[in-house]
Design an enzyme around this catalytic site. Structure first.
Site, PDB file in Angstrom:
ATOM      1  N   ASP A  45       0.833  -1.135   0.091  1.00 45.47           N
ATOM      2  CA  ASP A  45      -0.041  -0.027  -0.014  1.00 45.47           C
ATOM      3  C   ASP A  45       0.979   1.392   0.136  1.00 45.47           C
ATOM      4  OD1 ASP A  45      -2.476   1.339  -0.094  1.00 45.47           O
ATOM      5  OD2 ASP A  45      -2.094   1.770   2.386  1.00 45.47           O
TER       6      ASP A  45
ATOM      7  N   ASP B 216      -0.441   5.069   0.865  1.00 43.54           N
ATOM      8  CA  ASP B 216      -1.122   6.114   1.842  1.00 43.54           C
ATOM      9  C   ASP B 216      -0.814   5.589   3.224  1.00 43.54           C
ATOM     10  OD1 ASP B 216      -1.780   8.185   0.059  1.00 43.54           O
ATOM     11  OD2 ASP B 216      -3.464   6.963  -0.617  1.00 43.54           O
TER      12      ASP B 216
ATOM     13  N   ASP C 273      -1.589  -0.500   5.965  1.00 50.43           N
ATOM     14  CA  ASP C 273      -1.942   0.003   7.324  1.00 50.43           C
ATOM     15  C   ASP C 273      -3.448   0.132   7.626  1.00 50.43           C
ATOM     16  OD1 ASP C 273      -2.423   2.022   5.078  1.00 50.43           O
ATOM     17  OD2 ASP C 273      -2.768   3.410   6.860  1.00 50.43           O
TER      18      ASP C 273
END
Length: 365
Positions: free
Chosen positions: A25, A27, A228
């Protein structure tokens, strides 16, 4: 107890050495806005040097992959050995399999949405062009300049029979200033005007994972996912049969991880992306679950920072000694064991934030 925690894994090779490719990922994992997440650039440099292929797979559909690549290089990520796929591309691929070449599709969101549709052989249409001819579908993705007029038109064309595809349903997006509304918040706004529901292609659905893994050319057992967000990255990895590393550098926090139900639990945990370079132990299998006591407040008791057996350092798990990385594994394993046994855990965020501080995990801005 310190020595026992330090030796639970029995393995010394970096976690990433067990896999042939990484789906990562962006961001909250590699950057927050224009700022690199601690240890992300150094970790990517190491992966590039070791020829570990990486596909950055993001639910953020607003920017074309080339623009994201420029962003990554701009914060210091070395070029080569990685590529970018986004949920706009997954949406375009989904529609290209179902519509005739050149079909008109209403594109809502940043430049990445229209570009992905055009590259897939479809005709992206903006709101000002909707009255020229009917559209067969609408792709709704994130954009920082989306207007009320554009959102209202989504409901109108969907009510008229157009296929509605949402790139993702992330309610929030991490920024250097905190959380901002994500595409899911805008999709929810449109849903107040129609009884229809969109087909979702982004994480945790399999389409984006499948697209990323096709780029890597890896089998599921040879692929690691790093993210996250429990409800997107980790739930999606579990549903796709992929191992995952959850990092505490983005939206989901230790409280969320401790209280997670089984479909949202990752294989590994770390403070940040540097955990890829540390020896990893699958948390549910760790005997560390029996090494920490559950305090009366409903959180595991963490040794004090001045305990001579504790080396906190940066908290990324890539330094010498067991440090806060093994303690983090022990905290999570203890919490999951307690939850599965029906013992109460603290629901309030404050005591879990205190545990994060004890582990040397940096708070979000």
């Amino acid at each position: 107890m310190m020595e026992e925690i330090a030796t639970v894994s029995g393995r010394t090779e970096p976690l990433i050495a067990r896999y042939r490719g990484l789906i990562c990922d962006l961001d909250g994992v590699v950057y927050r806005g224009d700022t690199a997440v601690p240890h992300a650039v150094e970790t990517m440099a190491r992966l590039t040097a070791d020829d570990v292929p990486v596909v950055f797979a993001t639910n953020n559909a607003s920017r074309p992959p080339e623009t994201v690549g420029d962003h990554l290089r701009g914060i210091g990520v070395p070029p080569g050995g990685w590529s970018v796929v986004n949920s706009s591309q997954a949406a375009a691929a989904h529609l290209a399999q179902r519509l005739a070449r050149g079909a008109r599709v209403y594109a809502v969101g940043g430049a990445g949405v229209a570009q992905a549709l055009a590259e897939a052989g479809l005709t992206p249409v903006r709101v000002a062009e909707l009255d020229e001819a009917p559209v067969e579908a609408v792709v709704q993705g994130l954009g920082t300049d989306i207007t009320w007029t554009e959102l209202a038109a989504v409901g109108r064309v969907v009510e008229g029979g157009a296929t509605w595809v949402a790139t993702n349903l992330d309610l929030t997006l991490p920024t250097p200033y905190g959380k901002a509304p994500g595409n899911g918040a805008l999709v929810a706004l449109v849903q107040t005007t129609t009884s229809a529901a969109p087909h979702v292609v982004g994480k945790p659905q399999p389409a984006l994972f499948d697209l990323a893994r096709s780029r890597l050319g890896t089998a599921p057992e040879d692929t690691l996912v790093c993210g996250d967000l429990l409800q997107t990255d980790i739930e999606g990895a579990n549903a796709a049969g992929l191992d995952s590393l959850f990092v505490l550098s983005g939206s989901s926090r230790l409280r969320d991880l401790a209280l997670a139900e089984r479909p949202l639990r990752p294989t590994y945990v770390a403070a940040d992306l540097g955990g890829l370079l540390a020896p990893g132990v699958a948390v549910p299998a760790s005997p560390a679950a029996h090494l920490l006591e559950l305090g009366p407040g409903g959180v595991p008791r963490v040794p004090r920072a001045d305990d001579p057996g504790v080396h906190h350092g940066s908290g990324n798990g890539s330094g010498n000694g067991f440090g806060s990385s093994a303690l983090l594994q022990a905290v999570v394993a203890t919490a999951w064991a307690a939850r599965d046994e029906g013992r109460p855990l603290a629901d309030d965020a404050a005591p879990w934030e205190d545990v994060e501080r004890r582990l040397g995990i940096a708070a979000l801005p």
